[in-house]
Design a protein around this motif. Structure first.
Motif, PDB file in Angstrom:
ATOM      1  N   SER A 105     -21.735  79.372  93.296  1.00 52.36           N
ATOM      2  CA  SER A 105     -22.751  80.041  92.521  1.00 52.36           C
ATOM      3  C   SER A 105     -23.172  79.169  91.115  1.00 52.36           C
ATOM      4  O   SER A 105     -24.376  79.650  90.630  1.00 52.36           O
ATOM      5  CB  SER A 105     -21.931  81.455  91.990  1.00 52.36           C
ATOM      6  OG  SER A 105     -21.033  81.210  91.029  1.00 52.36           O
TER       7      SER A 105
ATOM      8  N   ARG B 127     -26.800  77.766  91.116  1.00 50.64           N
ATOM      9  CA  ARG B 127     -28.003  78.757  91.352  1.00 50.64           C
ATOM     10  C   ARG B 127     -29.295  78.144  90.821  1.00 50.64           C
ATOM     11  O   ARG B 127     -30.127  78.036  91.495  1.00 50.64           O
ATOM     12  CB  ARG B 127     -27.793  80.019  90.721  1.00 50.64           C
ATOM     13  CG  ARG B 127     -28.714  81.014  91.199  1.00 50.64           C
ATOM     14  CD  ARG B 127     -28.273  82.345  90.403  1.00 50.64           C
ATOM     15  NE  ARG B 127     -29.170  83.401  91.225  1.00 50.64           N
ATOM     16  CZ  ARG B 127     -29.106  84.754  91.160  1.00 50.64           C
ATOM     17  NH1 ARG B 127     -27.912  85.284  90.626  1.00 50.64           N
ATOM     18  NH2 ARG B 127     -29.889  85.372  91.694  1.00 50.64           N
TER      19      ARG B 127
ATOM     20  N   PHE C 176     -26.707  83.891  96.417  1.00 44.36           N
ATOM     21  CA  PHE C 176     -26.338  83.719  94.967  1.00 44.36           C
ATOM     22  C   PHE C 176     -25.913  84.977  94.467  1.00 44.36           C
ATOM     23  O   PHE C 176     -25.298  85.477  93.467  1.00 44.36           O
ATOM     24  CB  PHE C 176     -27.232  82.730  94.192  1.00 44.36           C
ATOM     25  CG  PHE C 176     -27.201  81.324  94.323  1.00 44.36           C
ATOM     26  CD1 PHE C 176     -26.221  80.581  94.457  1.00 44.36           C
ATOM     27  CD2 PHE C 176     -28.515  80.643  94.949  1.00 44.36           C
ATOM     28  CE1 PHE C 176     -26.152  79.226  94.709  1.00 44.36           C
ATOM     29  CE2 PHE C 176     -28.449  79.363  95.334  1.00 44.36           C
ATOM     30  CZ  PHE C 176     -27.343  78.721  95.190  1.00 44.36           C
TER      31      PHE C 176
ATOM     32  N   GLU D 132     -22.858  87.040  93.114  1.00 42.27           N
ATOM     33  CA  GLU D 132     -22.699  87.520  91.653  1.00 42.27           C
ATOM     34  C   GLU D 132     -21.834  88.686  91.661  1.00 42.27           C
ATOM     35  O   GLU D 132     -21.143  89.002  90.766  1.00 42.27           O
ATOM     36  CB  GLU D 132     -24.018  88.123  91.286  1.00 42.27           C
ATOM     37  CG  GLU D 132     -25.142  87.322  90.717  1.00 42.27           C
ATOM     38  CD  GLU D 132     -24.550  86.527  89.171  1.00 42.27           C
ATOM     39  OE1 GLU D 132     -24.720  87.088  88.123  1.00 42.27           O
ATOM     40  OE2 GLU D 132     -24.273  85.248  89.527  1.00 42.27           O
TER      41      GLU D 132
END
Ligand code: UTP
Length: 297
Positions: free
Chosen positions: A116, A119, A216, A220
């Motif tokens: 992540s 991103r 992504f 989250e």
């Protein structure tokens, strides 16, 4: 979407606790496999598949990784002045491979968390993920096949390896159904490190992925899973359900040689296998190994 995939994310921020104390002050991705750190093989694989924009996710021992892909003037000048072109080429090789960027993971909160962190760099395009401690033998094809599948199916793709059922608890295991293409399966479920009795198959997810950028958003909202870490497997599990039109997840079954250099026994096997296959070491090493085996009770 047929535009070429150019970006690769290489997570290399894990704590590498299985390799302590070697990894106390050095990332496990810097452990040498014969005479090159594991991470260089991974970068070479990405470049060979046409990926030339690389982002490495790094942890507290970032410097060793960054320095390996940087120039070392002192060494270069010394070797050049001695006219030692062969060694100079070895020093320059990693520097000239690709455009490599680095981002810190911060806390090592799991592979999903590491991915992540890419991103911003990746933006809104499909990208590859190559785990920095997972080696695919350069003589066997995997990543380019996965990139082709991604473009064809507009889905996310993972690499699968059939493992001994007694080993499946070490991996993410995939529940699959066949497609009309050999060695390509649709993934209907994923379980992180399941006990053999409850594993959906002996297809293990290994460290190569080609992902759609929607991962992504999913990451989250992915809660910490097994081991208190944010698991990439959990995010892919959600995408496999294709709830929001993310194209689903497919697996490319790999039947070639793969080494997990984060595991001690596999690491030793990688060093022996790759050295035994080399022109400069193979003959002597094989002879020694044969003798060693006959001498060992
Ligand atoms: P592993 O689970 O094998 O890494 O992660 P680890 O936690 O470093 O290993 P041990 O069990 O303590 O020895 C697989 C890959 O994901 C990266 C690792 O660097 C490795 O390439 N990773 C893992 C991260 O980048 N960040 C993390 O928080 C966890």
């Amino acid at each position: 979407m047929t535009s070429r995939i150019t970006k690769a994310v290489i997570p290399a921020a894990g704590l590498g606790t299985r390799f302590l104390p070697a990894t106390k002050a050095m990332p496990k991705e810097m452990l040498p496999v014969v005479d090159k750190p594991a991470i260089q093989y991974v970068v070479e694989e990405a470049v060979a598949a046409g990926l030339d924009d690389l982002l490495m996710i790094v942890g507290r021992n970032k410097n060793a990784l960054a320095n390996h892909f940087d120039r070392v003037m002192e060494l270069e000048v010394t070797l050049a002045s001695k006219g030692d072109e062969a060694k100079l080429a070895k020093v320059e090789e990693p520097t000239n491979l690709a455009d490599i960027h680095f981002v810190r993971q911060g806390d090592p909160k799991g592979l999903g968390h590491a991915v992540s962190r890419a991103r911003k760099h990746v933006g809104n395009e499909p990208f590859a993920v190559l785990l920095g401690d997972d080696l695919i033998d350069a003589r066997d094809v995997l990543l380019s096949r996965m990139l082709e599948e991604q473009v064809q199916r507009n889905a996310s793709i993972v690499a699968l390896l059939e493992v001994d059922p007694n080993q499946i608890h070490l991996y993410g295991a995939a529940e699959v159904e066949p497609t009309d293409e050999p060695d390509v399966v649709r993934i209907t479920g994923l379980v992180e490190k399941p006990a053999k009795e409850v594993a959906p198959s002996n297809y293990a997810v290994i460290g190569r992925y080609v992902l759609r950028p929607e991962v992504f958003e999913v990451l989250e909202r992915t809660e910490p899973g097994k081991g208190g870490e944010i698991q990439l497997t959990d995010a892919l599990m959600e995408m496999a359900g294709d709830v929001e039109g993310t194209g689903g997840v497919y697996g490319v079954v790999f039947r070639g040689r793969r080494y997990d250099t984060g595991d001690k026994l596999d690491y030793i096997k990688a060093v022996v296998q790759l050295a035994a296959d080399r022109d400069d070491l193979g003959v002597d090493l094989r002879a020694w190994l044969a003798d060693f085996v006959t001498r060992t009770p």
